[in-house]
Design a protein around this motif. Structure first.
Motif, PDB file in Angstrom:
ATOM      1  N   ALA A   1      68.079-111.991  50.106  1.00  8.45           N
ATOM      2  CA  ALA A   1      68.827-110.901  49.691  1.00  8.45           C
ATOM      3  C   ALA A   1      68.139-109.735  49.044  1.00  8.45           C
ATOM      4  O   ALA A   1      68.406-108.420  49.218  1.00  8.45           O
ATOM      5  CB  ALA A   1      70.029-111.517  48.581  1.00  8.45           C
ATOM      6  N   LEU A   2      67.057-110.082  48.236  1.00 14.27           N
ATOM      7  CA  LEU A   2      66.213-108.849  47.584  1.00 14.27           C
ATOM      8  C   LEU A   2      65.549-108.203  48.525  1.00 14.27           C
ATOM      9  O   LEU A   2      65.457-106.966  48.743  1.00 14.27           O
ATOM     10  CB  LEU A   2      65.115-109.495  46.727  1.00 14.27           C
ATOM     11  CG  LEU A   2      65.842-110.031  45.376  1.00 14.27           C
ATOM     12  CD1 LEU A   2      64.812-110.910  44.538  1.00 14.27           C
ATOM     13  CD2 LEU A   2      66.472-109.036  44.615  1.00 14.27           C
ATOM     14  N   GLN A   3      65.341-108.737  49.532  1.00 19.53           N
ATOM     15  CA  GLN A   3      64.443-107.801  50.670  1.00 19.53           C
ATOM     16  C   GLN A   3      65.354-107.214  51.479  1.00 19.53           C
ATOM     17  O   GLN A   3      65.138-105.840  51.806  1.00 19.53           O
ATOM     18  CB  GLN A   3      63.684-109.039  51.652  1.00 19.53           C
ATOM     19  CG  GLN A   3      62.548-109.690  50.994  1.00 19.53           C
ATOM     20  CD  GLN A   3      62.056-110.933  51.744  1.00 19.53           C
ATOM     21  OE1 GLN A   3      62.647-111.483  52.766  1.00 19.53           O
ATOM     22  NE2 GLN A   3      60.887-111.440  51.581  1.00 19.53           N
ATOM     23  N   GLN A   4      66.447-107.693  51.831  1.00 15.32           N
ATOM     24  CA  GLN A   4      67.493-106.828  52.697  1.00 15.32           C
ATOM     25  C   GLN A   4      68.082-105.700  51.785  1.00 15.32           C
ATOM     26  O   GLN A   4      68.592-104.655  52.282  1.00 15.32           O
ATOM     27  CB  GLN A   4      68.446-107.637  53.096  1.00 15.32           C
ATOM     28  CG  GLN A   4      68.219-108.717  54.163  1.00 15.32           C
ATOM     29  CD  GLN A   4      69.529-109.587  54.521  1.00 15.32           C
ATOM     30  OE1 GLN A   4      70.601-109.152  54.242  1.00 15.32           O
ATOM     31  NE2 GLN A   4      69.196-110.673  55.188  1.00 15.32           N
ATOM     32  N   SER A   5      68.071-105.787  50.231  1.00 13.50           N
ATOM     33  CA  SER A   5      68.581-104.610  49.756  1.00 13.50           C
ATOM     34  C   SER A   5      67.709-103.522  49.574  1.00 13.50           C
ATOM     35  O   SER A   5      67.953-102.325  49.220  1.00 13.50           O
ATOM     36  CB  SER A   5      68.883-105.078  48.258  1.00 13.50           C
ATOM     37  OG  SER A   5      67.558-105.386  47.604  1.00 13.50           O
ATOM     38  N   GLY A   6      66.294-103.729  49.962  1.00 16.51           N
ATOM     39  CA  GLY A   6      65.215-102.470  50.171  1.00 16.51           C
ATOM     40  C   GLY A   6      64.666-102.382  48.713  1.00 16.51           C
ATOM     41  O   GLY A   6      63.875-101.334  48.441  1.00 16.51           O
ATOM     42  N   LEU A   7      65.218-103.104  47.533  1.00 13.47           N
ATOM     43  CA  LEU A   7      64.618-102.694  46.122  1.00 13.47           C
ATOM     44  C   LEU A   7      63.332-103.228  45.991  1.00 13.47           C
ATOM     45  O   LEU A   7      62.367-102.406  45.371  1.00 13.47           O
ATOM     46  CB  LEU A   7      65.549-103.677  45.340  1.00 13.47           C
ATOM     47  CG  LEU A   7      65.331-103.197  43.706  1.00 13.47           C
ATOM     48  CD1 LEU A   7      65.956-101.680  43.548  1.00 13.47           C
ATOM     49  CD2 LEU A   7      66.175-104.264  42.878  1.00 13.47           C
ATOM     50  N   LEU A   8      62.884-104.318  46.824  1.00 14.16           N
ATOM     51  CA  LEU A   8      61.509-104.789  46.651  1.00 14.16           C
ATOM     52  C   LEU A   8      60.489-103.399  47.209  1.00 14.16           C
ATOM     53  O   LEU A   8      59.276-103.467  46.909  1.00 14.16           O
ATOM     54  CB  LEU A   8      61.152-106.007  47.120  1.00 14.16           C
ATOM     55  CG  LEU A   8      62.010-107.484  46.710  1.00 14.16           C
ATOM     56  CD1 LEU A   8      61.716-108.444  47.343  1.00 14.16           C
ATOM     57  CD2 LEU A   8      61.446-107.348  45.209  1.00 14.16           C
ATOM     58  N   ALA A   9      60.932-103.026  48.186  1.00 14.54           N
ATOM     59  CA  ALA A   9      60.202-101.890  48.817  1.00 14.54           C
ATOM     60  C   ALA A   9      60.127-100.725  48.013  1.00 14.54           C
ATOM     61  O   ALA A   9      59.273 -99.948  48.038  1.00 14.54           O
ATOM     62  CB  ALA A   9      60.591-101.570  50.231  1.00 14.54           C
ATOM     63  N   GLU A  10      61.353-100.381  47.435  1.00 12.49           N
ATOM     64  CA  GLU A  10      61.381 -99.186  46.570  1.00 12.49           C
ATOM     65  C   GLU A  10      60.682 -99.260  45.240  1.00 12.49           C
ATOM     66  O   GLU A  10      60.253 -98.243  44.757  1.00 12.49           O
ATOM     67  CB  GLU A  10      62.865 -99.011  46.102  1.00 12.49           C
ATOM     68  CG  GLU A  10      63.181 -97.417  45.462  1.00 12.49           C
ATOM     69  CD  GLU A  10      64.582 -97.436  45.240  1.00 12.49           C
ATOM     70  OE1 GLU A  10      64.967 -96.686  44.067  1.00 12.49           O
ATOM     71  OE2 GLU A  10      65.519 -97.672  46.141  1.00 12.49           O
ATOM     72  N   CYS A  11      60.593-100.675  44.719  1.00  8.53           N
ATOM     73  CA  CYS A  11      59.982-100.710  43.355  1.00  8.53           C
ATOM     74  C   CYS A  11      58.803-101.640  43.707  1.00  8.53           C
ATOM     75  O   CYS A  11      59.069-102.761  43.324  1.00  8.53           O
ATOM     76  CB  CYS A  11      60.793-101.154  42.349  1.00  8.53           C
ATOM     77  SG  CYS A  11      62.233-100.275  42.147  1.00  8.53           S
ATOM     78  N   PRO A  12      57.715-101.210  43.933  1.00  3.88           N
ATOM     79  CA  PRO A  12      56.364-102.109  44.233  1.00  3.88           C
ATOM     80  C   PRO A  12      56.069-102.774  42.993  1.00  3.88           C
ATOM     81  O   PRO A  12      55.059-103.690  43.177  1.00  3.88           O
ATOM     82  CB  PRO A  12      55.698-101.154  44.931  1.00  3.88           C
ATOM     83  CG  PRO A  12      56.047 -99.800  44.474  1.00  3.88           C
ATOM     84  CD  PRO A  12      57.159 -99.868  44.164  1.00  3.88           C
ATOM     85  N   GLU A  13      56.400-102.411  41.898  1.00  6.26           N
ATOM     86  CA  GLU A  13      55.880-103.011  40.654  1.00  6.26           C
ATOM     87  C   GLU A  13      56.491-104.514  40.553  1.00  6.26           C
ATOM     88  O   GLU A  13      56.034-105.296  39.904  1.00  6.26           O
ATOM     89  CB  GLU A  13      56.159-102.393  39.502  1.00  6.26           C
ATOM     90  CG  GLU A  13      57.635-102.208  38.890  1.00  6.26           C
ATOM     91  CD  GLU A  13      58.299-101.009  39.708  1.00  6.26           C
ATOM     92  OE1 GLU A  13      59.380-100.842  39.196  1.00  6.26           O
ATOM     93  OE2 GLU A  13      57.822-100.282  40.410  1.00  6.26           O
ATOM     94  N   ILE A  14      57.633-104.624  41.200  1.00  7.58           N
ATOM     95  CA  ILE A  14      58.138-105.977  40.951  1.00  7.58           C
ATOM     96  C   ILE A  14      57.717-107.235  42.024  1.00  7.58           C
ATOM     97  O   ILE A  14      57.140-106.929  43.204  1.00  7.58           O
ATOM     98  CB  ILE A  14      59.634-106.067  41.812  1.00  7.58           C
ATOM     99  CG1 ILE A  14      60.349-105.117  41.015  1.00  7.58           C
ATOM    100  CG2 ILE A  14      60.338-107.574  41.785  1.00  7.58           C
ATOM    101  CD1 ILE A  14      61.922-104.806  41.569  1.00  7.58           C
ATOM    102  N   ASP A  15      56.999-108.066  41.069  1.00  8.70           N
ATOM    103  CA  ASP A  15      56.073-109.082  41.915  1.00  8.70           C
ATOM    104  C   ASP A  15      56.782-110.409  41.286  1.00  8.70           C
ATOM    105  O   ASP A  15      56.612-111.065  40.359  1.00  8.70           O
ATOM    106  CB  ASP A  15      54.602-109.059  41.419  1.00  8.70           C
ATOM    107  CG  ASP A  15      53.754-110.206  42.141  1.00  8.70           C
ATOM    108  OD1 ASP A  15      54.395-110.873  42.984  1.00  8.70           O
ATOM    109  OD2 ASP A  15      52.638-110.046  41.626  1.00  8.70           O
ATOM    110  N   LEU A  16      57.446-111.111  42.168  1.00 12.62           N
ATOM    111  CA  LEU A  16      58.387-112.199  41.977  1.00 12.62           C
ATOM    112  C   LEU A  16      57.347-113.656  41.954  1.00 12.62           C
ATOM    113  O   LEU A  16      57.639-114.466  41.319  1.00 12.62           O
ATOM    114  CB  LEU A  16      59.250-112.577  42.919  1.00 12.62           C
ATOM    115  CG  LEU A  16      60.349-111.388  42.867  1.00 12.62           C
ATOM    116  CD1 LEU A  16      61.381-111.689  43.915  1.00 12.62           C
ATOM    117  CD2 LEU A  16      61.054-111.299  41.578  1.00 12.62           C
ATOM    118  N   SER A  17      56.092-113.138  42.478  1.00 10.74           N
ATOM    119  CA  SER A  17      54.964-114.291  42.035  1.00 10.74           C
ATOM    120  C   SER A  17      54.493-114.603  40.535  1.00 10.74           C
ATOM    121  O   SER A  17      53.728-115.449  40.421  1.00 10.74           O
ATOM    122  CB  SER A  17      54.122-114.254  43.173  1.00 10.74           C
ATOM    123  OG  SER A  17      53.251-113.217  42.702  1.00 10.74           O
TER     124      SER A  17
END
Length: 115
Positions: free
Chosen positions: A33-49
């Motif tokens: 869902a996060l990948q489909q929302s485009g939020l991870l691409a728009e905010c590259p500082e988000i690192d869920l690892s």
């Protein structure tokens, strides 16, 4: 497969909120869902690892990226606290002074301090 929608929220800074309503199909995980929302691409500082920096929650309760979503779930990406809330409150109290904060701010004439 049934279609449903979820909300994805992220606040990169105080008073700045990214909110997306994403239509999805059943069986989708939090990470998908996060990948489909485009939020991870728009905010590259988000690192869920890095779980000590970013936490994924559903309605405020911590969850894992492989959790299956339900209709009307709200995914929240939470940043780590920069200041301990207790320390921040103590510092605000010291800056305000005891005469303008808490129990001491409204004192009746002739009353004991704190009443």
């Amino acid at each position: 497969m049934t279609a449903f929608s979820i909300t994805v929220m992220y606040s990169p800074a105080p008073r700045v909120v990214h909110e997306r309503v994403v239509p999805l199909s059943a069986g989708v995980t939090v990470l998908q869902a996060l990948q489909q929302s485009g939020l991870l691409a728009e905010c590259p500082e988000i690192d869920l690892s890095q779980p000590e920096v970013f936490t994924v929650c559903i309605w405020g309760k911590k969850t894992s990226p492989d959790h299956a979503l339900r209709d009307l779930d709200r995914i929240e990406i939470c940043r780590a606290l920069t200041v301990d809330p207790k320390v921040a409150r103590r510092e605000r109290f010291q800056q305000q002074g005891s005469s303008r904060a808490g129990l001491f701010s409204k004192r009746r004439a002739g009353a004991k301090p704190g009443y």
